[in-house]
Motif scaffolding. Structure first.
Motif, PDB file in Angstrom:
ATOM      1  N   ALA A 154      33.219  51.819  31.191  1.00 29.54           N
ATOM      2  CA  ALA A 154      32.949  51.945  32.624  1.00 29.54           C
ATOM      3  C   ALA A 154      31.550  51.437  32.950  1.00 29.54           C
ATOM      4  CB  ALA A 154      33.114  53.398  33.054  1.00 29.54           C
ATOM      5  N   ALA A 155      30.569  51.783  32.112  1.00 27.02           N
ATOM      6  CA  ALA A 155      29.193  51.356  32.352  1.00 27.02           C
ATOM      7  C   ALA A 155      29.055  49.842  32.297  1.00 27.02           C
ATOM      8  CB  ALA A 155      28.261  52.013  31.335  1.00 27.02           C
ATOM      9  N   MET A 156      29.681  49.233  31.308  1.00 23.50           N
ATOM     10  CA  MET A 156      29.577  47.785  31.194  1.00 23.50           C
ATOM     11  C   MET A 156      30.228  47.091  32.388  1.00 23.50           C
ATOM     12  SD  MET A 156      27.764  46.963  28.546  1.00 23.50           S
ATOM     13  CE  MET A 156      28.176  45.284  28.058  1.00 23.50           C
ATOM     14  N   VAL A 157      31.365  47.599  32.842  1.00 21.97           N
ATOM     15  CA  VAL A 157      32.042  47.012  33.999  1.00 21.97           C
ATOM     16  C   VAL A 157      31.187  47.167  35.258  1.00 21.97           C
ATOM     17  CG1 VAL A 157      34.036  47.260  35.526  1.00 21.97           C
ATOM     18  CG2 VAL A 157      34.361  47.249  33.050  1.00 21.97           C
ATOM     19  N   ALA A 158      30.561  48.347  35.413  1.00 22.70           N
ATOM     20  CA  ALA A 158      29.802  48.633  36.625  1.00 22.70           C
ATOM     21  C   ALA A 158      28.433  47.969  36.643  1.00 22.70           C
ATOM     22  CB  ALA A 158      29.636  50.143  36.784  1.00 22.70           C
ATOM     23  N   LEU A 159      27.805  47.812  35.473  1.00 17.06           N
ATOM     24  CA  LEU A 159      26.417  47.355  35.422  1.00 17.06           C
ATOM     25  C   LEU A 159      26.263  45.879  35.064  1.00 17.06           C
ATOM     26  CD1 LEU A 159      24.758  50.413  33.610  1.00 17.06           C
ATOM     27  CD2 LEU A 159      24.992  49.999  36.073  1.00 17.06           C
ATOM     28  N   ASP A 160      27.149  45.359  34.228  1.00 18.13           N
ATOM     29  CA  ASP A 160      27.044  43.976  33.770  1.00 18.13           C
ATOM     30  C   ASP A 160      28.041  43.124  34.561  1.00 18.13           C
ATOM     31  OD1 ASP A 160      27.042  41.549  32.490  1.00 18.13           O
ATOM     32  OD2 ASP A 160      27.415  42.341  30.480  1.00 18.13           O
ATOM     33  N   PRO A 161      27.580  42.294  35.470  1.00 17.88           N
ATOM     34  CA  PRO A 161      28.496  41.571  36.367  1.00 17.88           C
ATOM     35  C   PRO A 161      29.376  40.533  35.683  1.00 17.88           C
ATOM     36  CG  PRO A 161      26.234  40.814  36.681  1.00 17.88           C
ATOM     37  CD  PRO A 161      26.160  42.023  35.787  1.00 17.88           C
ATOM     38  N   ARG A 162      29.113  40.220  34.414  1.00 17.87           N
ATOM     39  CA  ARG A 162      29.916  39.192  33.733  1.00 17.87           C
ATOM     40  C   ARG A 162      31.398  39.521  33.723  1.00 17.87           C
ATOM     41  NH1 ARG A 162      27.385  38.858  27.868  1.00 17.87           N
ATOM     42  NH2 ARG A 162      27.159  41.095  28.269  1.00 17.87           N
ATOM     43  N   TRP A 163      31.714  40.812  33.541  1.00 19.84           N
ATOM     44  CA  TRP A 163      33.103  41.184  33.259  1.00 19.84           C
ATOM     45  C   TRP A 163      33.961  41.178  34.518  1.00 19.84           C
ATOM     46  CZ3 TRP A 163      32.835  40.215  28.511  1.00 19.84           C
ATOM     47  CH2 TRP A 163      31.675  40.525  27.788  1.00 19.84           C
ATOM     48  N   LEU A 164      33.487  41.757  35.590  1.00 15.77           N
ATOM     49  CA  LEU A 164      34.273  41.721  36.824  1.00 15.77           C
ATOM     50  C   LEU A 164      34.289  40.319  37.423  1.00 15.77           C
ATOM     51  CD1 LEU A 164      33.582  45.110  38.646  1.00 15.77           C
ATOM     52  CD2 LEU A 164      35.685  44.336  37.528  1.00 15.77           C
ATOM     53  N   LYS A 165      33.235  39.550  37.212  1.00 17.98           N
ATOM     54  CA  LYS A 165      33.243  38.165  37.683  1.00 17.98           C
ATOM     55  C   LYS A 165      34.369  37.390  37.016  1.00 17.98           C
ATOM     56  CE  LYS A 165      30.379  34.019  38.150  1.00 17.98           C
ATOM     57  NZ  LYS A 165      29.053  33.407  37.885  1.00 17.98           N
ATOM     58  N   ALA A 166      34.542  37.609  35.711  1.00 11.57           N
ATOM     59  CA  ALA A 166      35.622  36.934  34.993  1.00 11.57           C
ATOM     60  C   ALA A 166      36.993  37.386  35.478  1.00 11.57           C
ATOM     61  CB  ALA A 166      35.489  37.196  33.489  1.00 11.57           C
ATOM     62  N   ALA A 167      37.064  38.606  36.039  1.00 12.60           N
ATOM     63  CA  ALA A 167      38.323  39.142  36.566  1.00 12.60           C
ATOM     64  C   ALA A 167      38.499  38.829  38.050  1.00 12.60           C
ATOM     65  CB  ALA A 167      38.391  40.653  36.336  1.00 12.60           C
ATOM     66  N   GLY A 168      37.577  38.072  38.633  1.00 11.25           N
ATOM     67  CA  GLY A 168      37.734  37.633  40.002  1.00 11.25           C
ATOM     68  C   GLY A 168      37.095  38.500  41.054  1.00 11.25           C
ATOM     69  N   THR A 169      36.175  39.383  40.650  1.00  9.48           N
ATOM     70  CA  THR A 169      35.526  40.248  41.632  1.00  9.48           C
ATOM     71  C   THR A 169      34.083  40.513  41.193  1.00  9.48           C
ATOM     72  OG1 THR A 169      35.743  42.324  42.868  1.00  9.48           O
ATOM     73  CG2 THR A 169      36.517  42.335  40.580  1.00  9.48           C
ATOM     74  N   THR A 170      33.494  41.608  41.635  1.00 10.58           N
ATOM     75  CA  THR A 170      32.078  41.880  41.380  1.00 10.58           C
ATOM     76  C   THR A 170      31.834  43.383  41.390  1.00 10.58           C
ATOM     77  OG1 THR A 170      29.875  41.717  42.392  1.00 10.58           O
ATOM     78  CG2 THR A 170      31.738  41.503  43.859  1.00 10.58           C
ATOM     79  N   PRO A 171      30.819  43.876  40.652  1.00 12.47           N
ATOM     80  CA  PRO A 171      30.482  45.299  40.738  1.00 12.47           C
ATOM     81  C   PRO A 171      30.116  45.758  42.143  1.00 12.47           C
ATOM     82  CG  PRO A 171      29.464  44.325  38.800  1.00 12.47           C
ATOM     83  CD  PRO A 171      30.041  43.188  39.602  1.00 12.47           C
TER      84      PRO A 171
END
Length: 304
Positions: A154-171
C-alpha cells in the motif's frame, strides 16, 4: 440480562486463544464474522493471472450521496503467501462501517520477487479507481489499506508514483492510504522469509517506501502495535509519520497497547474489537477524508 462478568471476559479470551492457536486461526475469526453487513462478490479478476483477483464486500446499508468510500485492502504474509478468502473478517469490518471494500490477492514468492507484487497491487488499486462507480462506490474517495507486507504494498502504491502511472493513473487520485504494522524501512533484512524476495544482500534501488516521501503524498494513517516484535514501530510507523509530517502531509500515527503484530489486524474482527480501536480509527480516517478533486488529468486513462 447481561451474562456474568466472568463469562463476558472468558468468552473473548477463548476466542483470542483460538486466533492465536496454530489450528485454523483465520477460519475461527471468519466463522464468527457476521454475514448481514455485506454482500459478497467473489473472484473478480483485475488481471489475467489466477492470483490477480479480488473479492468485493458491498455494505448492505443505504449508500451515501455520491457512493460509498472505497478501500482496497492488501494482507500480509512476508510476500510468501496468503489468500483473500482468509480476510473476510476485514471485508466485513470495513463494510459494516459503510466502506465498500476490495480484498485483493497478489503474486508472491517463489513465483515472483520484487517488484511484481507491487505491480499487482497498483493494478488492483487502478481497478478500484476505474470501477468504483459501477460497484456503488465514490471514485473520488478511494483509499488503499494494508497490513504488514500488505502495508508495504500500500505504501509503495501511495508514495511511489511509478506503479500507478504504469497502471494508467496516479497517487493523486487517492483520497488517502492506511498502513497497519507495515515495514517501510527494513534494510538490511533480518527475516529469512523476506530475504530472497528482495534479492538479499543485493537489494533493488528505490524499493523502500520512506524514500518516496513528498508533499504530494496522499493523506495518511499509520497504525502499529506499541510492542510489535516483528516490525519495529519506531523505525517504521513513527519514522515514516515524522517524515510525512515534515513534508506537510496530513498524517495520523497511532500505537496500540494490548495487541501485537498479528492481533493488530485481528482486532478488526467482530469478536475481538475489544482489544484495540483499530477499526474505529481506520473507519473514522476514511469517513472524514476529503474527496480528491474531480479533474485528475494524469488519471484520465483510468476512467471506466
Amino acid at each position: 440480562m447481561k451474562p456474568p462478568r466472568l463469562l463476558r471476559i472468558a468468552v473473548p479470551m477463548l476466542l483470542l486463544a483460538g486466533v492465536l492457536a496454530a489450528c485454523a486461526p483465520v477460519q475461527t475469526l471468519n466463522a464468527l464474522t457476521p454475514r448481514s453487513t455485506f454482500e459478497l462478490t467473489a473472484n473478480v479478476p483485475y488481471g489475467t493471472h489466477p492470483r490477480q483477483q479480488l473479492d468485493v464486500y458491498r455494505p448492505t446499508a443505504t449508500a451515501p450521496a455520491g457512493g460509498w468510500p472505497v478501500a482496497v485492502f492488501f494482507y500480509g504474509g512476508t510476500w510468501n503467501g496468503g489468500d483473500r478468502a482468509d480476510y473476510r473478517f476485514v471485508g466485513e469490518a470495513l463494510a459494516s462501517r459503510g466502506i465498500l471494500t476490495l480484498v485483493a490477492d497478489y503474486r508472491v514468492y517463489p513465483e515472483v520477487r520484487y517488484p511484481s507484487f507491487v505491480e499487482d497491487s497498483a493494478a488492483a488499486v487502478a481497478y478500484g479507481l476505474q470501477q468504483a462507480t459501477a460497484l456503488g462506490g465514490n471514485p473520488r474517495r478511494v483509499f488503499v489499506v494494508g497490513h504488514s507486507a500488505g502495508a508495504y504494498n500500500a505504501a509503495m502504491v501511495a508514495l511511489d508514483p511509478r506503479w500507478l502511472k504504469a497502471a494508467g493513473t496516479t497517487p493523486r487520485a487517492l483520497a488517502g492510504w492506511v498502513g497497519l504494522a507495515g515495514p517501510y524501512d527494513f534494510y538490511p533484512i533480518e527475516n529469512p522469509d523476506a530475504k530472497p524476495v528482495f534479492f538479499h544482500p543485493d537489494y533493488p534501488p528505490k524499493s523502500q517506501p520512506f524514500e518516496f516521501v513528498s508533499a504530494d503524498a496522499p493523506r495518511t494513517f499509520l497504525g502499529a502495535a506499541r510492542k510489535d516484535k516483528l516490525v519495529d514501530p519506531q523505525r517504521n510507523a513513527v519514522a515514516l509519520g515524522n517524515r510525512l509530517k515534515d513534508a506537510g502531509v496530513p498524517v495520523q500515527v497511532k500505537l496500540y497497547r494490548h495487541v501485537g503484530h498479528v492481533t493488530l489486524a485481528a482486532s478488526m474482527a467482530a469478536p475481538l474489537r475489544w482489544l484495540a480501536p483499530v477499526l474505529d480509527d481506520v473507519a473514522l480516517f476514511i469517513d472524514t477524508g476529503r474527496p480528491v478533486p474531480r479533474q485528475m488529468p494524469e488519471a484520465a486513462s483510468a476512467a471506466p
